[in-house]
Design a protein around this motif. Structure first.
Motif, PDB file in Angstrom:
ATOM      1  N   GLY A  55      30.333  36.375  37.151  1.00 17.47           N
ATOM      2  CA  GLY A  55      29.896  35.000  37.371  1.00 17.47           C
ATOM      3  C   GLY A  55      28.394  34.900  37.402  1.00 17.47           C
ATOM      4  N   GLY A  56      27.927  33.734  37.731  1.00 18.89           N
ATOM      5  CA  GLY A  56      26.493  33.528  37.866  1.00 18.89           C
ATOM      6  C   GLY A  56      25.935  34.391  38.986  1.00 18.89           C
ATOM      7  N   VAL A  83      28.018  35.858  42.424  1.00 17.86           N
ATOM      8  CA  VAL A  83      28.499  37.229  42.605  1.00 17.86           C
ATOM      9  C   VAL A  83      27.808  38.002  43.723  1.00 17.86           C
ATOM     10  CG1 VAL A  83      29.206  37.386  40.187  1.00 17.86           C
ATOM     11  CG2 VAL A  83      26.984  38.298  40.863  1.00 17.86           C
ATOM     12  N   MET A  84      26.627  37.598  44.146  1.00 19.20           N
ATOM     13  CA  MET A  84      25.878  38.404  45.113  1.00 19.20           C
ATOM     14  C   MET A  84      26.597  38.548  46.462  1.00 19.20           C
ATOM     15  SD  MET A  84      23.828  39.330  42.976  1.00 19.20           S
ATOM     16  CE  MET A  84      23.194  40.707  43.818  1.00 19.20           C
ATOM     17  N   GLY A  85      27.295  37.541  46.912  1.00 16.53           N
ATOM     18  CA  GLY A  85      28.047  37.659  48.160  1.00 16.53           C
ATOM     19  C   GLY A  85      29.158  38.694  48.066  1.00 16.53           C
ATOM     20  N   PHE A  86      29.753  38.821  46.897  1.00 13.40           N
ATOM     21  CA  PHE A  86      30.813  39.796  46.696  1.00 13.40           C
ATOM     22  C   PHE A  86      30.264  41.223  46.691  1.00 13.40           C
ATOM     23  CE2 PHE A  86      32.609  35.900  44.971  1.00 13.40           C
ATOM     24  CZ  PHE A  86      33.875  35.903  45.536  1.00 13.40           C
ATOM     25  N   LYS A  87      29.034  41.371  46.254  1.00 10.03           N
ATOM     26  CA  LYS A  87      28.402  42.689  46.258  1.00 10.03           C
ATOM     27  C   LYS A  87      28.295  43.216  47.692  1.00 10.03           C
ATOM     28  CE  LYS A  87      24.521  45.157  44.251  1.00 10.03           C
ATOM     29  NZ  LYS A  87      24.984  45.647  42.976  1.00 10.03           N
ATOM     30  N   ALA A  88      28.009  42.343  48.627  1.00  7.13           N
ATOM     31  CA  ALA A  88      27.913  42.736  50.033  1.00  7.13           C
ATOM     32  C   ALA A  88      29.253  43.235  50.566  1.00  7.13           C
ATOM     33  CB  ALA A  88      27.416  41.566  50.873  1.00  7.13           C
ATOM     34  N   LEU A  89      30.344  42.799  49.948  1.00  6.14           N
ATOM     35  CA  LEU A  89      31.678  43.239  50.351  1.00  6.14           C
ATOM     36  C   LEU A  89      32.082  44.553  49.690  1.00  6.14           C
ATOM     37  CD1 LEU A  89      33.544  39.814  50.161  1.00  6.14           C
ATOM     38  CD2 LEU A  89      32.764  41.015  52.213  1.00  6.14           C
ATOM     39  N   GLY A  90      31.232  45.064  48.818  1.00  3.22           N
ATOM     40  CA  GLY A  90      31.512  46.333  48.156  1.00  3.22           C
ATOM     41  C   GLY A  90      32.228  46.219  46.824  1.00  3.22           C
ATOM     42  N   LEU A  91      32.368  45.002  46.310  1.00  5.64           N
ATOM     43  CA  LEU A  91      33.004  44.828  45.010  1.00  5.64           C
ATOM     44  C   LEU A  91      31.979  45.065  43.905  1.00  5.64           C
ATOM     45  CD1 LEU A  91      35.079  41.593  45.686  1.00  5.64           C
ATOM     46  CD2 LEU A  91      35.712  43.962  46.082  1.00  5.64           C
ATOM     47  N   GLU A  92      32.468  45.438  42.731  1.00  7.16           N
ATOM     48  CA  GLU A  92      31.575  45.606  41.592  1.00  7.16           C
ATOM     49  C   GLU A  92      31.250  44.229  41.032  1.00  7.16           C
ATOM     50  OE1 GLU A  92      32.667  48.472  38.684  1.00  7.16           O
ATOM     51  OE2 GLU A  92      33.207  49.951  40.193  1.00  7.16           O
TER      52      GLU A  92
END
Length: 106
Positions: A8-9, A13-22
């Motif tokens: 995504g934009g 996506v940056m919030g998902f990165k904090a959760l450990g997702l690629e």
């Protein structure tokens, strides 16, 4: 171990990165399409791929290739601007295919 990816934009996506997702930030639908193709090419290492609705609207042909496949599960998520309703429509269609009727209502 199977992985989870988010396309995504950048802001989405940056919030998902904090959760450990690629995470795979994309500038436009064409770039998101290239990322999706690379993630789904052969290896089967992704169990779930989340895609921002705004990009998914332009990638429906590519996404539909996986609608009857158990992996990867492609799930549409709202972007920063909010939902445009594609994710809810996709969920409703999947439930109708599975159950045989619309049990979610309108």
């Amino acid at each position: 171990m199977l992985k989870i990816a988010v396309i995504g934009g950048r802001d989405t996506v940056m919030g998902f990165k904090a959760l450990g997702l690629e995470t795979y930030p994309a500038a436009d639908a064409a770039e998101a399409g290239r990322v999706l193709k690379s993630l789904t090419r052969g290896s089967g290492e992704y169990a779930i791929i989340y895609i921002e609705e705004g990009f998914a609207a332009e990638l429906s042909a590519e996404i539909n290739k996986f609608k009857d496949s158990p992996t990867p599960a492609i799930i549409l998520i709202p972007g920063r601007e909010g939902s445009i309703g594609l994710g809810q429509s996709a969920l409703r269609a999947a439930v109708e295919r599975a159950v045989g009727t619309n049990i979610l209502g309108d």
